[in-house]
Scaffold this motif. Sequence first.
Motif, PDB file in Angstrom:
ATOM      1  N   TYR A 217       9.935 -25.400   9.792  1.00 20.36           N
ATOM      2  CA  TYR A 217       9.093 -25.780   8.651  1.00 20.36           C
ATOM      3  C   TYR A 217       8.032 -26.778   9.075  1.00 20.36           C
TER       4      TYR A 217
ATOM      5  N   ARG B 175       2.986 -26.270  10.290  1.00 16.58           N
ATOM      6  CA  ARG B 175       1.695 -26.962  10.186  1.00 16.58           C
ATOM      7  C   ARG B 175       0.728 -26.460  11.247  1.00 16.58           C
ATOM      8  N   ASP B 176       1.281 -26.005  12.386  1.00 17.47           N
ATOM      9  CA  ASP B 176       0.401 -25.564  13.477  1.00 17.47           C
ATOM     10  C   ASP B 176       0.014 -24.098  13.341  1.00 17.47           C
TER      11      ASP B 176
ATOM     12  N   SER C  25      -1.952 -21.315  12.080  1.00 16.83           N
ATOM     13  CA  SER C  25      -3.285 -21.396  11.484  1.00 16.83           C
ATOM     14  C   SER C  25      -3.289 -20.806  10.079  1.00 16.83           C
ATOM     15  N   ASP C  26      -4.060 -21.386   9.222  1.00 20.24           N
ATOM     16  CA  ASP C  26      -4.405 -20.856   7.902  1.00 20.24           C
ATOM     17  C   ASP C  26      -3.303 -20.943   6.856  1.00 20.24           C
TER      18      ASP C  26
ATOM     19  N   GLY D  52      -1.630 -23.578   5.885  1.00 23.74           N
ATOM     20  CA  GLY D  52      -1.896 -24.761   5.060  1.00 23.74           C
ATOM     21  C   GLY D  52      -3.021 -24.515   4.073  1.00 23.74           C
ATOM     22  N   THR D  53      -4.114 -23.917   4.584  1.00 22.54           N
ATOM     23  CA  THR D  53      -5.248 -23.606   3.710  1.00 22.54           C
ATOM     24  C   THR D  53      -4.813 -22.689   2.583  1.00 22.54           C
TER      25      THR D  53
ATOM     26  N   PHE E  16      -1.888 -22.221   1.393  1.00 28.04           N
ATOM     27  CA  PHE E  16      -0.989 -22.925   0.481  1.00 28.04           C
ATOM     28  C   PHE E  16      -1.797 -23.742  -0.532  1.00 28.04           C
ATOM     29  N   THR E  17      -2.817 -24.447  -0.016  1.00 26.48           N
ATOM     30  CA  THR E  17      -3.669 -25.242  -0.902  1.00 26.48           C
ATOM     31  C   THR E  17      -4.364 -24.356  -1.935  1.00 26.48           C
TER      32      THR E  17
END
Lengths: 494, 311
Positions: free
Chosen positions: B71, B75-76, B78-79, B81-82, B84-85
């Motif tokens: 989990y 974070r590493d 790619s994409d 996180g974006t 998710f936002t």
Amino acid sequence: MSGAAAIHPIKRNLPGPGEAGIAKALYTLLRALAFATLLLAFLPFFNPARITELISKNLSFFTAGTSYASLITDSGRALLRGWVTEGAYKLLYAGSILGVLGILLVIFSACLSLGNLRFKRLSNLVLLLGGLLLLGGLVLVLVSRQQFLGFAEQDRVKPMFPQAFYAYAVLALVFVGMALALQFILLPKPAPGTPFEMQTKYRLFLMFLPFAALAFIFAYLPLFGWRYAFFDYKPGGTLNASNYAGFKWFTYLFTQAATRADILRVMKNTLAMSGLGILTSWVPMALAIMLSEFKSKRFSRTIQTLITIPNFISWVLVYAVALAMFSTDGFVNGFLSVLGVTSSQNYLMGSEGIWLKMLAWGMWKGMGWSAIIYVASISSIDPQLYEAATVDGAGRFQKVRYITVPSLLPTYSVLLLLSIASILSNGMEQYYVFRNAQNAASIEVLDLYVYTLGIENGIIPLSTVVGMMKTAISLVLLFVANNVSRLVRGESIV
Amino acid sequence: MNKTKQKHSYTQRESLGGQAFNVFNALFFLVFALSCIFPFYYLFINTISDNTLVQKGLINFYPVGVNFKNYLSLRDVSDVGTAFTVSIARTVLGTALMVIASSFVGYLVTKKEMWKRTFWYRFLIITMYFNAGLIPGYLNMVMLGLTNNFLAYLIPGIVAPFNIILVKTYIESIPAELEESALIDGAGYLTIFTRIIWPLSVPILATIAIFGAVGHWNSFTDSLIFMQSSPKLYTLQHRLYIYLNTNTNLGALLGGGSVDSATAAQIMENTLNAKVIKYTISMVTIIPILLVYPFMTRYFQKGIMLGAVKG
């Protein structure tokens, strides 16, 4: 004073005799024109800001005035090579913004004109401002056009003069003229101290109007896109007399052997999978009856909670679950190898039994939720019926047979009719996520076919035709289902 | 005619047949319920176990070597996180807009004084029954400049006819005297709406909010169709689909046998890493649903019963 005014709110609305008729007619005209102008602003081929052929033919005035990125979308090369300057586009954008603002103000003034004299005079001022803004925007567009005419590479810049410009100029002048006439000639000054007032019915309507506009833009305006079915349209192209194709794409469906075969295949898939769904439509009812047979209500509720979970995850997640369970390195193969059986079969790849597999996934996802609808109906059955049956000596199964099932049948028949009416609408999501190279032919339903044809392959007219046919047939089916329901049950379902 | 006889035999069998049925019934639903939760459990234990064991397919029923670094390492990736936002933003904003609009419109259409109320109500509701189709809808969004634009997630969903029906039906069940007394006290429609209608409609608003939020969170096709050239605006579901599919393609490539062994080994490693990654992303996508799920169950019955009521 204010008491008397409150009793006769209508009287104050009326200007002097004689003028009243003209002012009233003018306001009606204003509302119609304002609405028409707003519609025009959404029409791509009626864009007064399209002063060069570099600007997309599919850009409406509204988009030109709201999205700079869309305005320059096809001009990237020209900007890069320096054939045109960014400044000229910025000027054009500013003009479009002013124009769109002007149109919005005109709409606003049309809304205000529903009020009393005080409101009407404010409306005139807003109309004047709106008309002037629209005019100013058009002037900026003209200035920008002069710049475009001044660029060296004229054969590349291809400046043009959109006919729509005249229409907007006339409209703007009419708005200004109307505002001046109403404000200074036709309407009297309101008595000092007159408050802003509007009849309740119009106030409520104006509060509602923005939402009606949204519904219009996103549900009714797309119908206008059906015109693409009558043209030889390619993405990025335009609709005009030269590529008008009449009913070519409609006959194409039946005359082109390859397309006809596709349609037949897709229809077969669609009807098969919808048909399987309809054949199993009684299952949720059976599940609900079985759930209601548990003595422990707490156990029943826990089970209900658990079997409803899959309904609330997306099809992508169902696919993720399917992969985790049945793919080459999924649970089933892992479990088999624990048992000593070496297996690396990917149960998701092949096309055999794909209709049944899709049915199974659909049932896994939806059965629990569908059952709850019937659970709710069962809990609303009068318990006295069961008590009376018990007194008469009815057993458990007889109570189900003679009380529960008949009580559920009305709900079932409505849902069945609705599912027959939507036999062509399986949605595309489930089939899109489960589609792969091997099963593509037998998984493709009508909705997915339209997507593949129109979005993936860019054959806009043909996919529009298929979509139109689908909508037409679905509406007829809904109408028939509704009438059947009226005949049989005495009430309509929609 | 021989009904009594039938009944007699029926009653005799009942205790035995009934018991058999009870056992079958309980077993059936236990299996069904298990099939509904086991996959999520399986995904979860695979994301918190030792990755080498996961790669060998040895984690089937319980976790081994529990850790949560997958989990953290997401974070590493790619994409994700974006995405998710984007998904969180559209869920929060889109649901808020939809609930506010539905409650307000639902209130307005109960007002008989409204100019041509019946016509306008039908104008909204009829949009549930026809659909211009996917392609005209897409071209419309292009025309409005809403493709590759975050607003495409929010604006088309503001007016939701079905939810408007639900709210309208609910508001109609609120005693009219409450509103009338406020009107007599000189309150305007907006005041009545915010002070009286809104607080009294909380149950139905919570219901449509939860269902709306789940719909936004699960939404995949609008990302697929409208964001074709804006990968930054893909929703989490779309991103997950891409990751799931990349894995499939790598597998297909291996099966083809057209690659040398070194490349195959590298692909193999990627595939297996992709297995953990895709499981972890799946969990991240499911967890928000499972978190709100207990709250949702409270509103099931209400939502369904109201859904059965026509506008």
